[in-house]
Structure formats: C-alpha cells, structure tokens
Design a protein around this motif. Structure first.
Motif, PDB file in Angstrom:
ATOM      1  N   PRO A   1       0.802  -1.236   0.000  1.00 31.29           N
ATOM      2  CA  PRO A   1       0.000   0.000   0.000  1.00 31.29           C
ATOM      3  C   PRO A   1       0.829   1.277   0.000  1.00 31.29           C
ATOM      4  O   PRO A   1       0.297   2.352  -0.287  1.00 31.29           O
ATOM      5  CB  PRO A   1      -0.803  -0.116   1.306  1.00 31.29           C
ATOM      6  N   ASN A   2       2.109   1.150   0.307  1.00 33.65           N
ATOM      7  CA  ASN A   2       2.949   2.356   0.347  1.00 33.65           C
ATOM      8  C   ASN A   2       3.538   2.732  -1.008  1.00 33.65           C
ATOM      9  O   ASN A   2       4.319   3.685  -1.102  1.00 33.65           O
ATOM     10  CB  ASN A   2       4.085   2.163   1.353  1.00 33.65           C
ATOM     11  N   LEU A   3       3.165   1.984  -2.048  1.00 30.72           N
ATOM     12  CA  LEU A   3       3.775   2.264  -3.356  1.00 30.72           C
ATOM     13  C   LEU A   3       3.514   3.681  -3.848  1.00 30.72           C
ATOM     14  O   LEU A   3       4.273   4.215  -4.650  1.00 30.72           O
ATOM     15  CB  LEU A   3       3.265   1.266  -4.395  1.00 30.72           C
TER      16      LEU A   3
ATOM     17  N   ARG B   1       8.660   8.451  -3.635  1.00 33.60           N
ATOM     18  CA  ARG B   1       9.882   9.144  -3.243  1.00 33.60           C
ATOM     19  C   ARG B   1      10.911   8.206  -2.605  1.00 33.60           C
ATOM     20  O   ARG B   1      12.112   8.408  -2.756  1.00 33.60           O
ATOM     21  CB  ARG B   1       9.522  10.236  -2.230  1.00 33.60           C
ATOM     22  N   ASP B   2      10.415   7.186  -1.902  1.00 27.86           N
ATOM     23  CA  ASP B   2      11.312   6.490  -0.989  1.00 27.86           C
ATOM     24  C   ASP B   2      12.151   5.343  -1.563  1.00 27.86           C
ATOM     25  O   ASP B   2      13.316   5.199  -1.177  1.00 27.86           O
ATOM     26  CB  ASP B   2      10.512   5.995   0.232  1.00 27.86           C
ATOM     27  N   PRO B   3      11.614   4.528  -2.476  1.00 27.01           N
ATOM     28  CA  PRO B   3      12.415   3.369  -2.906  1.00 27.01           C
ATOM     29  C   PRO B   3      13.672   3.744  -3.702  1.00 27.01           C
ATOM     30  O   PRO B   3      14.625   2.978  -3.737  1.00 27.01           O
ATOM     31  CB  PRO B   3      11.462   2.570  -3.796  1.00 27.01           C
TER      32      PRO B   3
ATOM     33  N   ALA C   1      14.979   7.303  11.464  1.00 24.92           N
ATOM     34  CA  ALA C   1      14.461   5.965  11.770  1.00 24.92           C
ATOM     35  C   ALA C   1      14.644   5.032  10.570  1.00 24.92           C
ATOM     36  O   ALA C   1      14.702   3.820  10.716  1.00 24.92           O
ATOM     37  CB  ALA C   1      12.985   6.062  12.130  1.00 24.92           C
ATOM     38  N   ARG C   2      14.747   5.601   9.377  1.00 26.38           N
ATOM     39  CA  ARG C   2      14.793   4.780   8.165  1.00 26.38           C
ATOM     40  C   ARG C   2      16.174   4.736   7.493  1.00 26.38           C
ATOM     41  O   ARG C   2      16.446   3.841   6.703  1.00 26.38           O
ATOM     42  CB  ARG C   2      13.772   5.318   7.148  1.00 26.38           C
ATOM     43  N   THR C   3      16.991   5.740   7.747  1.00 28.84           N
ATOM     44  CA  THR C   3      18.262   5.827   7.021  1.00 28.84           C
ATOM     45  C   THR C   3      19.438   5.758   7.986  1.00 28.84           C
ATOM     46  O   THR C   3      19.502   6.510   8.957  1.00 28.84           O
ATOM     47  CB  THR C   3      18.293   7.120   6.178  1.00 28.84           C
TER      48      THR C   3
ATOM     49  N   MET D   1       9.466  10.327  10.381  1.00 26.43           N
ATOM     50  CA  MET D   1      10.156   9.146   9.848  1.00 26.43           C
ATOM     51  C   MET D   1      11.295   9.461   8.874  1.00 26.43           C
ATOM     52  O   MET D   1      12.276   8.742   8.821  1.00 26.43           O
ATOM     53  CB  MET D   1       9.162   8.169   9.248  1.00 26.43           C
ATOM     54  N   HIS D   2      11.145  10.507   8.070  1.00 24.17           N
ATOM     55  CA  HIS D   2      12.220  10.884   7.139  1.00 24.17           C
ATOM     56  C   HIS D   2      12.543  12.367   7.325  1.00 24.17           C
ATOM     57  O   HIS D   2      11.712  13.135   7.808  1.00 24.17           O
ATOM     58  CB  HIS D   2      11.778  10.710   5.681  1.00 24.17           C
ATOM     59  N   LEU D   3      13.693  12.762   6.809  1.00 20.75           N
ATOM     60  CA  LEU D   3      14.047  14.190   6.866  1.00 20.75           C
ATOM     61  C   LEU D   3      12.969  15.044   6.188  1.00 20.75           C
ATOM     62  O   LEU D   3      12.625  16.134   6.658  1.00 20.75           O
ATOM     63  CB  LEU D   3      15.422  14.408   6.201  1.00 20.75           C
TER      64      LEU D   3
ATOM     65  N   ARG E   1      -3.650   9.639   4.942  1.00 26.57           N
ATOM     66  CA  ARG E   1      -3.747   8.536   5.902  1.00 26.57           C
ATOM     67  C   ARG E   1      -2.524   7.628   5.884  1.00 26.57           C
ATOM     68  O   ARG E   1      -2.307   6.832   6.784  1.00 26.57           O
ATOM     69  CB  ARG E   1      -5.000   7.708   5.647  1.00 26.57           C
ATOM     70  N   GLY E   2      -1.749   7.709   4.836  1.00 25.55           N
ATOM     71  CA  GLY E   2      -0.536   6.878   4.764  1.00 25.55           C
ATOM     72  C   GLY E   2       0.676   7.557   5.366  1.00 25.55           C
ATOM     73  O   GLY E   2       1.762   6.992   5.346  1.00 25.55           O
ATOM     74  N   ARG E   3       0.511   8.765   5.891  1.00 23.43           N
ATOM     75  CA  ARG E   3       1.595   9.539   6.531  1.00 23.43           C
ATOM     76  C   ARG E   3       2.670   9.971   5.545  1.00 23.43           C
ATOM     77  O   ARG E   3       3.850   9.744   5.757  1.00 23.43           O
ATOM     78  CB  ARG E   3       2.274   8.776   7.688  1.00 23.43           C
TER      79      ARG E   3
ATOM     80  N   ARG F   1       5.693  15.690  -1.370  1.00 27.82           N
ATOM     81  CA  ARG F   1       7.069  15.295  -1.703  1.00 27.82           C
ATOM     82  C   ARG F   1       7.207  13.777  -1.653  1.00 27.82           C
ATOM     83  O   ARG F   1       7.816  13.174  -2.524  1.00 27.82           O
ATOM     84  CB  ARG F   1       8.107  15.948  -0.781  1.00 27.82           C
ATOM     85  N   CYS F   2       6.617  13.173  -0.634  1.00 30.21           N
ATOM     86  CA  CYS F   2       6.708  11.705  -0.510  1.00 30.21           C
ATOM     87  C   CYS F   2       6.043  11.004  -1.692  1.00 30.21           C
ATOM     88  O   CYS F   2       6.443   9.907  -2.067  1.00 30.21           O
ATOM     89  CB  CYS F   2       6.018  11.219   0.751  1.00 30.21           C
ATOM     90  N   MET F   3       5.005  11.627  -2.264  1.00 27.06           N
ATOM     91  CA  MET F   3       4.227  10.964  -3.315  1.00 27.06           C
ATOM     92  C   MET F   3       4.810  11.182  -4.716  1.00 27.06           C
ATOM     93  O   MET F   3       4.124  10.898  -5.708  1.00 27.06           O
ATOM     94  CB  MET F   3       2.794  11.509  -3.318  1.00 27.06           C
TER      95      MET F   3
HETATM   96  N1  LIG Z   1       9.164  10.347   2.422  1.00 30.65           N
HETATM   97  C1  LIG Z   1       8.183  10.015   3.235  1.00 30.65           C
HETATM   98  O1  LIG Z   1       8.071  10.519   4.335  1.00 30.65           O
HETATM   99  N2  LIG Z   1       7.355   9.051   2.838  1.00 30.65           N
HETATM  100  C2  LIG Z   1       6.189   8.666   3.541  1.00 30.65           C
HETATM  101  C3  LIG Z   1       6.118   7.200   3.714  1.00 30.65           C
HETATM  102  C4  LIG Z   1       4.904   6.764   4.481  1.00 30.65           C
HETATM  103  C5  LIG Z   1       4.779   5.275   4.609  1.00 30.65           C
HETATM  104  N3  LIG Z   1       3.536   4.912   5.197  1.00 30.65           N
HETATM  105  C6  LIG Z   1       5.907   4.703   5.418  1.00 30.65           C
HETATM  106  O2  LIG Z   1       5.750   4.551   6.631  1.00 30.65           O
HETATM  107  O3  LIG Z   1       6.944   4.373   4.862  1.00 30.65           O
END
Ligand SMILES: NC(=O)NCCC[C@H](N)C(=O)O
Length: 428
Positions: free
Chosen positions: A170-172, A176-178, A249-251, A285-287, A409-411, A415-417
């Motif tokens: 669901p986070n696809l 931005r992130d992968p 938390a992620r990097t 969670m991310h910068l 709702r996916g936080r 930018r993330c999208m």
């Molecule tokens: N760059 C971001 O902050 N991306 C948001 C990611 C939200 C996703 N639900 C996650 O927890 O990875």
C-alpha cells in the motif's frame, strides 16, 4: 540577441536534459516526475495489519484515487510530464524472459509468506496478462485465491491464520522512498521496513530494462543490495554540489557514508554530503517529513527537530585522503550549516504550524512540512495544513493546494508521493 556563451550554455542544458535522469536540486523547474496511482493494494489493508504495513488508517479507495488524480492533473497543468510506476513496470516486463526473472525475484523476496508455495504462485502469476500480473504483485495475493496444496510442514499449518501469500504494497504511492535521483544517476534503496523492502525492485527492473532508461548511462550510486538502509525521503538535493541526508528511523549512518564515498568517487560535481540527525520516531520518519526546500534560501521546518537555540547534530562529509575515506566535521546549527554549504548570507526557516505547539504538531503529522517544489518558490502542499500554507505565502511562496483527506492517511505528503526524474538546472 543571445551571446555565444548563452547559446552554448542552452545547448549544454538541452544535452543534459536528454539524459533520462537529471536532478541537480530540490527546487529546479520540475519536468518529469514518477507517481503511482493508489490501487487495490490499499483495499487489502485491514486493522490487524495496519502497523506492520505502515498505515494509521484505511483509505477509501475511490476518494484516494480521486485525490491522487487531482494531484497528477495539478502537475500536468503546470507542464510536468507524469510517469506512472505501474505503467513503466508493465512496459518493462513485456519481454517474457524479463517477466519470468522478475517473478522469481519477487517471490524470493516475499519468502516469509510464500514458503513452499513458490512454484504454485509462479504458475498463478504467469497465468495473467502482464498488466494484471503487475497489479496482483502490487495489491497482494491472498491464500484463498489459490487451491490449497497438501500441507506437509508444521509451519504451513501454523501460518494458516495469515491471509496473504504476497503482502499488499500500500505504500507504493510514496514513490519518493524506494529510489532517489541524484544528478544523472540514482540510489536504488534498501528500505528499512520489511513492508516496503520489495518496492525498490521495481525501479531496479525499470532502470535495467525499460527502453527509456536501459542503454543510457544511468549510474547507480548505491544499490539495494547494500546491507544498510536508506530511503528517498531522507535524500534532499540541495544544489548541484550538496546533498543533505537525514540520519533517521529509516536511514542509517553507514548507508549515508557509503553513498557519499560513491558520489565523491564517481560523480564529479557533488562536493558535500550533509548528514542531519533527526529524532527516530514515526512522526518524523524521514528528513522530508520535517524539513523541505521551497526556494533558493527558504526551507520549511518542524521546530521540534531543533533543540534550544536551534542546536542539533549536523555532520558535513567531504572527500577524504583516498576513495575509502571521507572527512567529517560537526556543526550544531542547521541554519548556519545550510548557509555555509549553500554560500548564502541569509536563509529563512519557515516553521510548520507557525511554531504554535499544537498547530505545529497537528500539521506536521499531516505532512505540513512535506512540500513538493515544482519551481523555485512554487510548491504543492496539502490543503489541510492551512496555517503552514498561509505562512509560506507570507514568505513569498506560491502555494498550490491539493485535497488530502485520504492521501494523508498513509503519513506522507506531496514530496513523498513524487519522485522527480528530470528537473531544470538552477541558474547560478
Ligand atoms: N518520504 C516520506 O516521508 N514518505 C512517507 C512514507 C509513508 C509510509 N507509510 C511509510 O511509513 O513508509
């Protein structure tokens, strides 16, 4: 009439822009961006697995799609080319050999649930058209979709209560992130959370096999086999010379240092990597959930990442004595460090929620600091963050709002999208 120097520079820009990936800043005019339209994968969220799948609630599919379409239209109306991940993946896998290889890879990486059923799942996936197969892989495969085989192992019996062979992704829609574009290349990321780790496989296949990218020289600065995690939400391209990366938390610090080494070695323009330590918690969670660039000298910031007097840990990594070492120096003030690396006398940090304790916390939770710059001083934001948006306007920023009831709702925010693929260079 244009001077010879200007014409030469325009030609150089044209030549550079012909490269399929070109991103030398956070704010240069956006030309091409990668999105993913939320699909059935968000309908495979259920309350018991929300946390594991990194959601806080279940979006209502027709509305999240409508909101996402509006986001895409907003970008297209500004002349931005929108590519869709799902379409690129289908085009990439049109070659049957590549498709089989992909299915093997995705099943291997989903091994926790697949267990002994890999061969059945492979046949199942191959029975679909490529488009439907991609849709299945993204939205998840339920155990009940496939005829049960005789169970011969204890673990197979024990796992009956878990509904999926392949978890939904669901986070696809947070493209931005992968992976992250840096210059003419990419980092293809080892993602921190198991729920997202398979996502970067799509980009690896696209880069290697899609005609738009394959055959061009697309350097991969860090690949997904590197043993430490990094996510694109932490990777901010501040200028053609400076990349900022969140230690979050992620990097991990190790991934940042490795990426810095590779950039210094193989990418001649990047001179500095600025590692910004942020609190390791879900809200931050991310910068880019606490800090984004909106203009040459303006950034949004969630004030809570700074201690008293704005102090925090910032490390500047530069080329070291050889290809295996970086020089690291410490700074304690983000604003000062940014002025230094960007060669600016003044720099404005615009506080999320206007710095009001409640508004800042509420708007940050809904990505009030997560702006997508589509040109210097022009950003896309969520409408719900009205205090932060107003403050951006007061600081001379053009704010284009998009609706966000379900998307948020996916936080993750605008930018993330979005994953920029091509931006125009900034004028120096
Ligand atoms: N760059 C971001 O902050 N991306 C948001 C990611 C939200 C996703 N639900 C996650 O927890 O990875």
């Amino acid at each position: 009439m244009s001077s010879i120097a200007e014409i030469t520079s325009q030609r150089e820009t044209q030549k550079k822009l012909k490269h399929p990936i070109h991103v030398t800043s956070e704010i240069g005019t956006l030309r091409t961006v990668l999105l993913k339209r939320p699909g059935k994968e968000v309908e495979n969220l259920t309350p018991e697995f929300l946390q594991r799948l990194l959601f806080d609630d279940i979006p209502y599919l027709p509305i999240i799609q409508r909101e996402h379409d509006y986001f895409a239209e907003t970008l297209k109306n500004r002349g931005i080319e929108v590519l869709y991940l799902e379409k690129l993946v289908v085009e990439t896998l049109s070659n049957p050999e590549i498709k089989k290889q992909f299915i093997d890879d995705i099943l291997r990486e989903s091994k926790a649930n697949v267990n002994g059923a890999a061969h059945v799942l492979k046949e199942y996936l191959l029975s679909f058209s490529t488009a439907d197969m991609v849709d299945k892989v993204m939205s998840g495969i339920l155990k009940k979709e496939i005829e049960p085989e005789k169970k011969s192992h204890l673990y197979e019996l024990m796992e009956d209560h878990y509904p999926f062979y392949l978890d939904p992704m669901p986070n696809l829609y947070f493209t931005r992130d992968p992976a992250a574009s840096i210059g003419n290349g990419l980092s293809i990321n080892r993602m921190r959370e198991p729920a997202r780790r398979r996502e970067s496989l799509f980009m690896q296949y696209i880069i290697n096999h899609h005609p738009r990218f394959a055959g061009h020289d697309v350097p991969v600065w860090l690949d997904r086999d590197f043993g430490f995690s990094i996510e694109g939400g932490d990777e901010l391209i501040l200028s053609d010379e400076v990349v900022a990366i969140g230690v979050s938390a992620r990097t991990s610090a190790r991934a940042i240092e490795k990426l810095a080494l590779n950039l210094f070695k193989k990418q001649d323009t990047i001179k500095k990597v600025v590692a910004v330590e942020i609190p390791k918690c879900r809200a931050f969670m991310h910068l880019d959930t606490v800090f984004t660039m909106v203009d040459y000298d303006k950034f949004t910031i969630h004030p809570e990442i700074q201690g008293p007097q704005g102090n925090m840990n910032v490390y500047i990594l530069e080329k070291g004595i050889d290809d295996e070492h970086v020089n690291i120096t410490h700074r304690t003030n983000l604003q000062e460090a940014l002025k230094e690396v960007l060669h600016l006398d003044e720099l404005v940090l615009i506080p999320c929620g206007g710095g009001d304790e409640i508004a800042a916390s509420r708007e940050q939770w809904n990505d009030g600091s997560n702006t997508l710059a589509i040109a210097p001083g022009v950003v896309v934001t969520y409408d719900r963050n009205y205090i932060s948006n107003e403050l951006l306007r007061q600081n001379g920023i053009e704010v284009i709002e998009i609706s966000s009831s379900e998307l948020s709702r996916g936080r993750g925010g605008p930018r993330c999208m979005s994953m920029p693929i091509v931006r125009e260079d900034l004028h120096k």
